[in-house]
Design an enzyme around this catalytic site. Sequence first.
Site, short mmCIF file in Angstrom:
data_model
loop_
_atom_site.label_atom_id
_atom_site.label_comp_id
_atom_site.label_asym_id
_atom_site.label_seq_id
_atom_site.Cartn_x
_atom_site.Cartn_y
_atom_site.Cartn_z
N ILE A 14 -11.09 -54.31 16.15
CA ILE A 14 -12.17 -54.97 15.42
C ILE A 14 -11.69 -56.38 15.08
O ILE A 14 -10.94 -56.59 14.13
CB ILE A 14 -12.56 -54.20 14.14
N HIS A 15 -12.10 -57.34 15.91
CA HIS A 15 -11.73 -58.73 15.69
C HIS A 15 -12.94 -59.49 15.13
O HIS A 15 -13.97 -58.89 14.83
CB HIS A 15 -11.18 -59.36 16.98
N ALA A 16 -12.84 -60.78 14.97
CA ALA A 16 -13.82 -61.58 14.23
C ALA A 16 -15.27 -61.41 14.70
O ALA A 16 -16.16 -61.18 13.88
CB ALA A 16 -13.43 -63.05 14.28
N ALA A 19 -16.66 -57.87 14.11
CA ALA A 19 -16.64 -57.61 12.66
C ALA A 19 -17.83 -58.29 11.99
O ALA A 19 -18.50 -57.70 11.14
CB ALA A 19 -15.33 -58.08 12.04
#
Length: 86
Positions: A14-16, A19
Amino acid sequence: MKEFRYVIQDPLGIHARPAGLFVKAFKPFADTEVTITKGDKTVKATQLMKLMGLAVKQGDEVVITANGPQEDAAIATAEEFLKTNL
């Protein structure tokens, strides 16, 4: 209370970008508390920085929990989002 478990498939976890989309997906459920748990840490699904702080990686299991009047819809949204994006 409803819950859904999912093992993250995305190589980046779960990256930017996902997210931010995840947080946005739960804004319509203001009357329902939606949380995401990894291990022993739990955060509200609408708190972007805390969600990023979970450092969810590929292969990690997360538990989405919804409690409130729209819990069925919130869990369905979580399941669809995670299967499609992560």
